[in-house]
Structures are given as structure tokens and as C-alpha cells.
Design a protein around this motif. Structure first.
Motif, PDB file in Angstrom:
ATOM      1  N   ILE A  34       0.868  -0.899  -0.168  1.00 26.62           N
ATOM      2  CA  ILE A  34      -0.340   0.361  -0.327  1.00 26.62           C
ATOM      3  C   ILE A  34       0.697   1.341  -0.297  1.00 26.62           C
ATOM      4  CG2 ILE A  34      -2.275  -1.158   1.359  1.00 26.62           C
ATOM      5  CD1 ILE A  34      -1.242   0.177   3.593  1.00 26.62           C
ATOM      6  N   GLY A  35       2.061   1.021  -0.202  1.00 29.53           N
ATOM      7  CA  GLY A  35       2.958   2.126  -0.660  1.00 29.53           C
ATOM      8  C   GLY A  35       3.613   3.032   0.891  1.00 29.53           C
ATOM      9  N   ALA A  36       4.276   1.816   1.948  1.00 27.23           N
ATOM     10  CA  ALA A  36       4.905   2.172   2.499  1.00 27.23           C
ATOM     11  C   ALA A  36       6.794   2.411   2.114  1.00 27.23           C
ATOM     12  CB  ALA A  36       5.107   1.542   3.983  1.00 27.23           C
ATOM     13  N   ASP A  37       7.753   3.230   2.339  1.00 25.10           N
ATOM     14  CA  ASP A  37       9.178   3.042   1.633  1.00 25.10           C
ATOM     15  C   ASP A  37       9.820   2.219   2.683  1.00 25.10           C
ATOM     16  OD1 ASP A  37       8.893   5.465  -0.407  1.00 25.10           O
ATOM     17  OD2 ASP A  37       7.619   6.114   1.282  1.00 25.10           O
ATOM     18  N   ASP A  38       9.494   2.110   3.572  1.00 30.69           N
ATOM     19  CA  ASP A  38      10.874   1.309   4.833  1.00 30.69           C
ATOM     20  C   ASP A  38      10.050   1.150   5.945  1.00 30.69           C
ATOM     21  OD1 ASP A  38      13.073  -0.079   5.475  1.00 30.69           O
ATOM     22  OD2 ASP A  38      14.566   2.048   4.573  1.00 30.69           O
ATOM     23  N   PHE A  39      10.970   0.684   7.031  1.00 32.17           N
ATOM     24  CA  PHE A  39      11.017   0.515   8.412  1.00 32.17           C
ATOM     25  C   PHE A  39      11.641   0.845   8.807  1.00 32.17           C
ATOM     26  CE2 PHE A  39       7.345  -2.251   6.759  1.00 32.17           C
ATOM     27  CZ  PHE A  39       7.033  -2.614   7.601  1.00 32.17           C
ATOM     28  N   ILE A  40      11.243   1.376  10.169  1.00 37.75           N
ATOM     29  CA  ILE A  40      12.613   1.849  11.560  1.00 37.75           C
ATOM     30  C   ILE A  40      12.704   1.050  12.275  1.00 37.75           C
ATOM     31  CG2 ILE A  40      13.818   3.405  12.251  1.00 37.75           C
ATOM     32  CD1 ILE A  40      13.861   5.120  10.096  1.00 37.75           C
ATOM     33  N   SER A  41      12.941   0.471  13.305  1.00 34.51           N
ATOM     34  CA  SER A  41      12.679  -0.014  13.774  1.00 34.51           C
ATOM     35  C   SER A  41      12.793   0.697  15.457  1.00 34.51           C
ATOM     36  CB  SER A  41      14.315  -1.333  14.879  1.00 34.51           C
ATOM     37  OG  SER A  41      13.644  -1.670  15.924  1.00 34.51           O
TER      38      SER A  41
END
Length: 214
Positions: free
Chosen positions: A96-103
Motif C-alpha cells: 500500500i505504499g510504505a517506503d521502509d521500516f525503522i525499528s
């Protein structure tokens, strides 16, 4: 100064990361829930949005869809800022368009590095889009010039032939002159038909290129 928006319902955690970012010369805006986050995003147009997934009323997925559905905010890099994410959540987010994850468990150095990297990547993408827009504008300018020449030329020729016909309509026009006028109009009409077909293809190709950048 780069602008960051953090959307998270955990005030203590949010305040900690806001302080860290401000100490590293970022302009930081924050929201405790999704709707406020959407409003701030439209007002401030940050370089990146960091958003929690699990929030009451409007969760991170709803926020992401709201960001992507608004023309002003659709291109802003959106990063889920989460404690943990399983593979299913990760896949859904990217779909759905997220660019990345940061924990949220990252060290300060890892967090700042990830933010900086995503902002730089977002700027690079924005620059490329701007270059593409300029390229498409030039292509449109060429098409407009072509339309002006390729359409007006046969039209003016046909109008001239029709004026000649009208000027002599009260007189008897010999068959040779009549044939010249009719053949000229027919030739110009065929030219216009061929050109409009080619123009339609060119415009469709240009539209497809523009749609790929949206």
C-alpha cells in the motif's frame, strides 16, 4: 533544515525521538494520532513521515493510505516506525505504499542513519521527478509546435480552396478547376486524418509516461 513528522500515540517515546532529531538539526513536527498527522502532513509537507502502526481509531495503515491518496502528500517518503513487524505486516505495508521500516529498538546512530538515508533517497527521487517533468514539458512544447504547423497548414490550404470556390460560385467553373479544388481539399483532409492518428499515439505514449511518475 529538513522537516520530519512523527506520528505515534506513545508520548514518552515520541518526545525522546523528537528531542534526538532536534538536537541533530531537524525541524520536527509531531502528532499523537493519525487524523492530526494527516492534517499536519498537508500543512507542513515534511521530507519524511515516521509513523507507528498500532494506534487507536486510525492505525498506521489508514494514515499511509490517507497520505498516498492526497496529491500534495502522495510522494512524501513514509516509514513505519515500529517495535516489531512480521512478514505479513511488512508485505502489506509495501503493497500500500510504505517506503521502509525503522525499528524503535534501534540505537541512536542507527536511527539517525536510517532517517538521513531515507531523506536523501527521497530528495533524489524528487529531483528525478522534477527532471522528468521538465522533459515532458519539452515534449508537450514540441507537440504543440507540431500541431500548429501540421494542422494549420492543411486547414489554411483547404480554406483557401473553399474561398476560391465561393468567389467563383456565381460563375461557371470548368471541370479542371473544380477537380483541382476538390482534390486539394481531399488531400488536405487525408493529411489531417493521418496526422491526428499519429498525434493520438504520441499523446497516449506521453500520458503513459506521466502516469508512471504519479
Amino acid at each position: 533544515m529538513d522537516k520530519i513528522l512523527i506520528i505515534d500515540d506513545n508520548q514518552h517515546l515520541r518526545d525522546n525521538f523528537v528531542e534526538l532529531l532536534e538536537l541533530n538539526n531537524y525541524e520536527v513536527h509531531q502528532a499523537a494520532e493519525g487524523l492530526s498527522g494527516l492534517l499536519i502532513a498537508r500543512q507542513e509537507l515534511p521530507q519524511i513521515i515516521l509513523c507507528d502502526i498500532h494506534m487507536p481509531v486510525m492505525d498506521g495503515f489508514d494514515v499511509l493510505q490517507g497520505i498516498r491518496n492526497q496529491a500534495l502528500t502522495s510522494a512524501i517518503p513514509f516509514v513505519f516506525f515500529t517495535a516489531a513487524a512480521d512478514s505479513e505486516t511488512h508485505c502489506r505495508s509495501l503493497e500500500i505504499g510504505a517506503d521502509d521500516f525503522i525499528s524503535k529498538t534501534s540505537t541512536e546512530e542507527e536511527f539517525l542513519s536510517a532517517v538521513r538515508c531515507r531523506i536523501d533517497k527521497g530528495k533524489l527521487i524528487a529531483e528525478r521527478r522534477a527532471e522528468d517533468k521538465l522533459k515532458y514539458v519539452k515534449e508537450l512544447e514540441i507537440l504543440l509546435y507540431s500541431i500548429s504547423h501540421s494542422v494549420r497548414s492543411p486547414l489554411c490550404s483547404s480554406l483557401g480552396l473553399l474561398n476560391l470556390w465561393e468567389a467563383n460560385e456565381q460563375k461557371e467553373i470548368d471541370k479542371k478547376t473544380t477537380d483541382i479544388i476538390l482534390n486539394g481539399i481531399k488531400t488536405n483532409t487525408l493529411k489531417l486524418d493521418d496526422y491526428t492518428k499519429a498525434l493520438t499515439v504520441q499523446l497516449q505514449e506521453l500520458l503513459a509516461k506521466i502516469q508512471q511518475q504519479i
